[in-house]
Design a protein around this motif. Structure first.
Motif, mmCIF file in Angstrom:
data_model
loop_
_atom_site.group_PDB
_atom_site.id
_atom_site.type_symbol
_atom_site.label_atom_id
_atom_site.label_comp_id
_atom_site.label_asym_id
_atom_site.label_seq_id
_atom_site.Cartn_x
_atom_site.Cartn_y
_atom_site.Cartn_z
ATOM 1 N N GLU A 1 -50.219 -54.261 133.891
ATOM 2 C CA GLU A 1 -49.264 -55.281 134.326
ATOM 3 C C GLU A 1 -49.442 -56.524 133.469
ATOM 4 O OE1 GLU A 1 -49.027 -57.785 138.308
ATOM 5 O OE2 GLU A 1 -48.467 -55.693 138.629
ATOM 6 N N PHE A 2 -48.325 -57.077 133.039
ATOM 7 C CA PHE A 2 -48.336 -58.320 132.264
ATOM 8 C C PHE A 2 -48.023 -59.456 133.219
ATOM 9 C CE2 PHE A 2 -47.464 -54.919 129.361
ATOM 10 C CZ PHE A 2 -48.189 -55.235 128.235
ATOM 11 N N ALA A 3 -48.906 -60.427 133.310
ATOM 12 C CA ALA A 3 -48.741 -61.524 134.269
ATOM 13 C C ALA A 3 -47.484 -62.343 133.981
ATOM 14 C CB ALA A 3 -49.965 -62.429 134.267
ATOM 15 N N TYR A 4 -47.234 -62.651 132.713
ATOM 16 C CA TYR A 4 -46.089 -63.509 132.376
ATOM 17 C C TYR A 4 -45.675 -63.240 130.941
ATOM 18 C CZ TYR A 4 -43.229 -67.734 132.030
ATOM 19 O OH TYR A 4 -42.186 -68.619 131.871
ATOM 20 N N VAL A 5 -44.391 -62.936 130.744
ATOM 21 C CA VAL A 5 -43.860 -62.716 129.396
ATOM 22 C C VAL A 5 -42.643 -63.626 129.227
ATOM 23 C CG1 VAL A 5 -43.049 -61.034 127.708
ATOM 24 C CG2 VAL A 5 -44.599 -60.299 129.540
ATOM 25 N N PRO A 6 -42.809 -64.762 128.544
ATOM 26 C CA PRO A 6 -41.701 -65.693 128.343
ATOM 27 C C PRO A 6 -40.615 -65.087 127.445
ATOM 28 C CG PRO A 6 -43.807 -66.724 127.793
ATOM 29 C CD PRO A 6 -44.052 -65.272 127.981
ATOM 30 N N PRO A 7 -39.409 -65.648 127.504
ATOM 31 C CA PRO A 7 -38.348 -65.153 126.622
ATOM 32 C C PRO A 7 -38.715 -65.372 125.154
ATOM 33 C CG PRO A 7 -37.634 -67.129 127.802
ATOM 34 C CD PRO A 7 -38.959 -66.742 128.353
ATOM 35 N N GLY A 8 -38.377 -64.385 124.329
ATOM 36 C CA GLY A 8 -38.631 -64.503 122.898
ATOM 37 C C GLY A 8 -40.086 -64.382 122.508
ATOM 38 N N SER A 9 -40.937 -63.843 123.382
ATOM 39 C CA SER A 9 -42.361 -63.754 123.063
ATOM 40 C C SER A 9 -42.845 -62.317 123.203
ATOM 41 C CB SER A 9 -43.170 -64.656 124.003
ATOM 42 O OG SER A 9 -43.163 -64.109 125.306
ATOM 43 N N SER A 10 -44.100 -62.097 122.865
ATOM 44 C CA SER A 10 -44.698 -60.778 123.036
ATOM 45 C C SER A 10 -46.106 -60.921 123.592
ATOM 46 C CB SER A 10 -44.716 -60.015 121.716
ATOM 47 O OG SER A 10 -45.529 -60.678 120.783
ATOM 48 N N ARG A 11 -46.557 -59.871 124.270
ATOM 49 C CA ARG A 11 -47.896 -59.806 124.842
ATOM 50 C C ARG A 11 -48.457 -58.422 124.552
ATOM 51 N NH1 ARG A 11 -46.963 -64.441 124.998
ATOM 52 N NH2 ARG A 11 -46.997 -65.869 126.732
ATOM 53 N N GLU A 12 -49.792 -58.329 124.456
ATOM 54 C CA GLU A 12 -50.432 -57.044 124.216
ATOM 55 C C GLU A 12 -51.376 -56.692 125.349
ATOM 56 O OE1 GLU A 12 -52.217 -56.564 120.389
ATOM 57 O OE2 GLU A 12 -50.361 -57.046 119.335
ATOM 58 N N ALA A 13 -51.562 -55.383 125.543
ATOM 59 C CA ALA A 13 -52.471 -54.868 126.563
ATOM 60 C C ALA A 13 -52.994 -53.528 126.070
ATOM 61 C CB ALA A 13 -51.753 -54.715 127.898
ATOM 62 N N GLY A 14 -53.910 -52.944 126.828
ATOM 63 C CA GLY A 14 -54.466 -51.652 126.461
ATOM 64 C C GLY A 14 -54.382 -50.663 127.605
ATOM 65 N N LEU A 15 -54.138 -49.402 127.250
ATOM 66 C CA LEU A 15 -54.152 -48.295 128.209
ATOM 67 C C LEU A 15 -55.267 -47.348 127.793
ATOM 68 C CD1 LEU A 15 -50.316 -47.507 128.303
ATOM 69 C CD2 LEU A 15 -51.611 -48.844 129.972
ATOM 70 N N PHE A 16 -55.992 -46.790 128.773
ATOM 71 C CA PHE A 16 -57.072 -45.855 128.487
ATOM 72 C C PHE A 16 -56.696 -44.467 128.988
ATOM 73 C CE2 PHE A 16 -59.288 -49.956 128.720
ATOM 74 C CZ PHE A 16 -59.891 -49.957 127.478
ATOM 75 N N PHE A 17 -56.922 -43.462 128.131
ATOM 76 C CA PHE A 17 -56.650 -42.073 128.470
ATOM 77 C C PHE A 17 -57.878 -41.237 128.152
ATOM 78 C CE2 PHE A 17 -52.445 -43.806 127.429
ATOM 79 C CZ PHE A 17 -51.706 -43.408 128.540
ATOM 80 N N THR A 18 -58.061 -40.147 128.906
ATOM 81 C CA THR A 18 -59.137 -39.213 128.583
ATOM 82 C C THR A 18 -58.629 -38.117 127.647
ATOM 83 O OG1 THR A 18 -58.678 -37.962 130.601
ATOM 84 C CG2 THR A 18 -60.423 -39.622 130.716
#
Length: 145
Positions: A110-127
């Protein structure tokens, strides 16, 4: 117009010169010009932003940035860009790995806040290794700030 004083001088301009004030230097004019350009630029930006039509929902898109093998898992770094005119809070993203048409693993973030015209990064873990499966990213929901 000011009344002449005893020396024939008029108004405050002559009084300032008599008190020893020097005219503005070249550097003072340069700094004033830079300040005027910054103020004008800010006003142009604000007017353009207001005219751009900030109506409408967020328009987030997700993409895989990198996949890294770790000791007992795989780290998938993802980027979400909000192309829309509105911000998104609590934007939920799911990553699904499937093999032969059946889902073998799912990870969420979940991304807490993504303003217009911006980007955010996160990670997903898989086995399971995303290189040997079909990785699909999907955005599920958001809240208006």
């Amino acid at each position: 117009m000011g009344n002449p004083d005893r020396n024939g001088a008029r108004g405050d301009d002559r009084d300032a010169k008599q008190q020893g004030e020097a005219p503005p230097t070249v550097w003072e004019w340069i700094v004033a010009a830079i300040g005027a350009v910054l103020v004008a630029g800010t006003l142009v930006f604000l007017v353009a932003d207001a005219l751009r039509g900030g109506e409408g929902p967020p328009d987030p898109v997700a993409e895989v940035v990198a996949v890294t093998a770790q000791e007992h898992r795989f780290h998938v770094r993802v980027r979400v860009r909000n192309r829309g005119p509105a911000a998104a809070e609590n934007l939920r993203l799911a990553g699904t790995l499937s093999e032969g048409g059946r889902v073998v693993e799912r990870a969420d973030t979940e991304f807490a806040y993504v303003p217009p015209g911006s980007s955010r990064e996160a990670g997903l873990f898989f086995t399971h290794d995303p290189a040997h499966a079909r990785l699909e990213l999907s955005l599920h929901s958001y809240q208006a700030p």
